[in-house]
Design a protein around this motif. Structure first.
Motif, PDB file in Angstrom:
ATOM      1  N   GLN A 164       0.654  -0.967  -0.026  1.00  0.00           N
ATOM      2  CA  GLN A 164      -0.076   0.022   0.052  1.00  0.00           C
ATOM      3  C   GLN A 164       1.016   1.246   0.120  1.00  0.00           C
ATOM      4  N   LEU A 165       1.799   1.222   0.971  1.00  0.00           N
ATOM      5  CA  LEU A 165       2.903   2.331   0.765  1.00  0.00           C
ATOM      6  C   LEU A 165       3.453   2.685  -0.457  1.00  0.00           C
ATOM      7  N   GLU A 166       4.152   1.572  -1.233  1.00  0.00           N
ATOM      8  CA  GLU A 166       4.847   1.645  -2.530  1.00  0.00           C
ATOM      9  C   GLU A 166       3.796   2.106  -3.381  1.00  0.00           C
ATOM     10  N   GLU A 167       2.723   1.920  -3.653  1.00  0.00           N
ATOM     11  CA  GLU A 167       1.428   2.562  -4.392  1.00  0.00           C
ATOM     12  C   GLU A 167       1.339   3.821  -4.204  1.00  0.00           C
ATOM     13  N   LEU A 168       1.102   4.231  -3.069  1.00  0.00           N
ATOM     14  CA  LEU A 168       0.930   5.627  -2.525  1.00  0.00           C
ATOM     15  C   LEU A 168       2.142   6.286  -3.265  1.00  0.00           C
ATOM     16  N   VAL A 169       3.521   6.078  -2.883  1.00  0.00           N
ATOM     17  CA  VAL A 169       4.718   6.747  -3.223  1.00  0.00           C
ATOM     18  C   VAL A 169       4.609   6.826  -4.790  1.00  0.00           C
ATOM     19  N   THR A 170       4.417   5.902  -5.408  1.00  0.00           N
ATOM     20  CA  THR A 170       4.286   5.849  -6.907  1.00  0.00           C
ATOM     21  C   THR A 170       3.427   6.845  -7.555  1.00  0.00           C
ATOM     22  N   GLN A 171       2.329   7.135  -6.571  1.00  0.00           N
ATOM     23  CA  GLN A 171       1.253   8.007  -7.261  1.00  0.00           C
ATOM     24  C   GLN A 171       1.702   9.299  -6.780  1.00  0.00           C
ATOM     25  N   PHE A 172       2.126   9.523  -5.685  1.00  0.00           N
ATOM     26  CA  PHE A 172       2.665  10.951  -5.431  1.00  0.00           C
ATOM     27  C   PHE A 172       3.806  11.525  -6.085  1.00  0.00           C
ATOM     28  N   LEU A 173       4.573  10.517  -6.507  1.00  0.00           N
ATOM     29  CA  LEU A 173       5.710  11.109  -7.330  1.00  0.00           C
ATOM     30  C   LEU A 173       5.555  10.992  -8.771  1.00  0.00           C
ATOM     31  N   GLY A 174       4.303  10.561  -9.168  1.00  0.00           N
ATOM     32  CA  GLY A 174       3.991  10.498 -10.816  1.00  0.00           C
ATOM     33  C   GLY A 174       4.918   9.583 -11.395  1.00  0.00           C
ATOM     34  N   VAL A 175       5.514   8.405 -11.121  1.00  0.00           N
ATOM     35  CA  VAL A 175       6.313   7.611 -11.881  1.00  0.00           C
ATOM     36  C   VAL A 175       5.702   6.204 -12.090  1.00  0.00           C
ATOM     37  N   GLU A 176       6.641   5.091 -12.371  1.00  0.00           N
ATOM     38  CA  GLU A 176       6.017   3.902 -12.912  1.00  0.00           C
ATOM     39  C   GLU A 176       6.036   3.052 -11.638  1.00  0.00           C
ATOM     40  N   ALA A 177       6.807   3.094 -10.660  1.00  0.00           N
ATOM     41  CA  ALA A 177       6.911   2.048  -9.815  1.00  0.00           C
ATOM     42  C   ALA A 177       7.875   2.936  -8.383  1.00  0.00           C
ATOM     43  N   ALA A 178       7.775   2.203  -7.487  1.00  0.00           N
ATOM     44  CA  ALA A 178       8.589   2.586  -6.323  1.00  0.00           C
ATOM     45  C   ALA A 178       8.689   1.451  -5.423  1.00  0.00           C
ATOM     46  N   MET A 179       9.895   1.621  -4.393  1.00  0.00           N
ATOM     47  CA  MET A 179      10.144   0.348  -3.581  1.00  0.00           C
ATOM     48  C   MET A 179      10.868   1.181  -2.346  1.00  0.00           C
ATOM     49  N   THR A 180      10.330   0.514  -1.143  1.00  0.00           N
ATOM     50  CA  THR A 180      10.678   1.414   0.189  1.00  0.00           C
ATOM     51  C   THR A 180      11.770   0.675   0.875  1.00  0.00           C
ATOM     52  N   PHE A 181      12.405   1.060   1.783  1.00  0.00           N
ATOM     53  CA  PHE A 181      13.365   0.356   2.440  1.00  0.00           C
ATOM     54  C   PHE A 181      13.494   1.038   4.105  1.00  0.00           C
TER      55      PHE A 181
END
Length: 536
Positions: free
Chosen positions: A194-211
């Motif tokens: 859920q967090l990675e989907e929100l980050v992706t939407q917030f930044l306007g990119v294709e995908a994101a990964m959290t650490f």
């Protein structure tokens, strides 16, 4: 363990489309004004006296080391046993010289334990030292309501009040406090997805990964993207995490002058023309490492120019937005939004949740191909423990607020208030006659102190006035550029800032810190709050 020879090879962005719209306007149209930064130089006597101060400290330091070697003065520094010194010494004596004789004597200004929420004000435990700050004892006294001018709590999300915090408590009860596993094993929760989907939407990119750790986001992922036969071009003021990641990668590293596009282009041109040393083969990859907001200078990367050079020389761009994401841009989307740059033009978008979001950890975002590669080859994904569920929920809560998905306008109001506080505080410091560094819209505000004797005195006297500040000196800064670093927050009220400014005015006269040669203005209308509102 032998490294995999497979490397991620980013491809040009092929997707087309209009830029995202914010408040009915294109982000490209938001910033029309000139790029302005302040790096005023002090009168010549200031650096001269600063060098003299360090010279005196060095002279007395060697004298005290001589007395210690003869047993005439007790040495509190860490030392090896005599039999260890006959082989390889554990501690390099000269490297610790500065720490023994200066840093440890003013260390009481750092590492102070806070015993409350690190919001706009906090409570501080008082402690004293009897051995030149090597050990401390607590007096039992707590200093109440200290104005916090040193925390990275840019949007004020480091808080313990509000109904939205109930979700963090619920997640703690449901998932527990930790994951106790890496992402690739048993550490991937639905909260992380859920967090990675929100980050992706917030930044306007294709995908994101959290650490789970912001520092490791840089130091453990850069080695997965580049290696031997690759070239890294790094800004000279980049954060230690970027420097460590570059060194661990085994790539060739070349440093360009801070925010100097001529220096960067020269390195790019030479790299393309000359190739690798000796063999003259083309570099496998050329990666440019820059930060959005530089945490010690308060300056912003000249992103449009860096992107133009990156495209011209077919290089890749790694942008660290640790201090800029959430803190700059009309909707808090960082320097990419601030300068109206298409996020698809940035090959690797990195940021942390340790500042604006009141949590911990970091992210890497960009093309799906990039993120999928890191899920398999990132050291943080393979070896590091995943982000604790309550931390993930805190970031989700902050992001939803910032994006307006919680049905409120609190997030955007905080972004705008941070901009108002930043411009007001910077303008007042200029009016008072202090020398500050950085961009006019940067919430990191370095105030130059210069002389070593004033660094400790400034921090101690500010704390006596119930104001907590961070002071920084050599080797973290150039030897003649010791400074106090103020970090603005949306949670700061105008009354708090005025209190701090009044104390700074008094302290500037007492310690003679007003080195600016600019002519100050005394027009009170400059401080009307409406003059510091953000542009829509």
């Amino acid at each position: 363990m032998e490294k995999s020879s497979r490397r991620f090879e980013p491809k040009p962005f092929g997707r087309t489309g209009e830029r995202k719209q914010h408040n009915g306007k294109s982000t490209m149209d938001h910033r029309k004004k000139a790029f302005t930064e302040s790096f005023e130089q002090p009168p010549i006597y200031v650096p001269v006296l600063t060098y003299m101060g360090y010279g005196i400290v060095t002279l007395f330091g060697y004298l005290r080391d001589f007395l210690r070697s003869w047993g005439l003065e007790k040495c509190y520094a860490a030392q090896e046993r005599k039999e260890q010194k006959d082989f390889v010494p554990l501690y390099q004596d000269f490297e610790n010289f500065y720490k023994r004789n200066l840093y440890m004597r003013v260390r009481d200004n750092w590492n102070r334990p806070i015993c409350s929420v690190p919001g706009p004000t906090f409570d501080l435990v008082e402690r004293v030292s009897d051995d030149y700050n090597w050990t401390f004892r607590y007096t039992g006294r707590v200093i109440k309501d200290v104005i916090n001018m040193g925390s990275y709590n840019y949007l004020g999300f480091a808080e313990n009040k509000g109904e939205s915090l109930n979700s963090v408590a619920e997640v703690t009860m449901t998932y527990g406090a930790g994951v106790c596993s890496t992402w690739q094993e048993m550490g991937n929760l639905d909260k992380h997805i859920q967090l990675e989907e929100l980050v992706t939407q917030f930044l306007g990119v294709e995908a994101a990964m959290t650490f789970g750790m912001g520092f490791a986001t840089n130091s453990m992922n850069i080695p997965a993207l580049v290696g031997k036969g690759c070239l890294i071009l790094s800004d000279e003021l980049n954060h230690t995490s970027l420097i460590l990641g570059a060194r661990l990668s085994g790539s060739t590293i070349r440093v360009f002058k801070h925010n100097n596009m001529q220096s960067l282009e020269k390195l790019l041109r030479d790299a393309v023309i000359s190739g690798q040393p000796r063999t003259r083969r083309p570099w496998k990859k050329i990666l440019i490492l820059v930060e959005g907001v530089y945490s010690m200078e308060g300056s912003m990367v000249r992103l449009p120019e860096v992107v133009a050079l990156k495209k011209k020389y077919k290089a890749y761009l790694y942008l660290d937005e640790a201090h800029s994401i959430g803190a700059v841009g009309p909707t808090g989307r960082g320097v990419v939004e601030y300068f109206g740059v298409d996020p698809r033009d940035i090959d690797v978008l990195m940021g942390t949740f340790t500042k604006s979001f009141g949590a911990s950890g970091g992210y890497i975002a960009g093309k799906k191909e990039l993120v999928d590669y890191l899920r398999r080859y990132s050291h943080s994904a393979v070896y590091a423990t995943s982000m604790p569920p309550p931390i993930a929920e805190q970031i989700i809560r902050s992001l939803r607020c910032l994006m307006g998905l919680d049905g409120s306008t609190i997030g955007i109001e905080r972004v705008r208030q941070l901009g108002v506080n930043t411009r007001y505080f910077r303008q007042r410091l200029h009016e008072l006659g202090f020398i500050t560094y950085g961009n006019d819209d940067s919430p990191v505000v370095p105030l130059l102190l210069y002389m070593p004797g004033k660094v400790g005195a400034f921090a101690r006297r500010m704390l006596q006035k119930n104001i907590g500040v961070v002071v920084v000196g050599f080797p973290a800064t150039p030897i003649v550029e010791s400074r106090a670093r103020f970090c603005l927050s949306a949670a700061h009220t105008r009354e708090m800032l005025d209190t701090v400014l009044d104390v700074l005015d008094e302290m500037g006269d007492y310690l003679q810190l007003k080195y600016s040669r600019r002519t100050p203005s005394i027009r009170p209308e400059l401080y009307d709050e409406s003059n510091f509102e953000l542009e829509d």
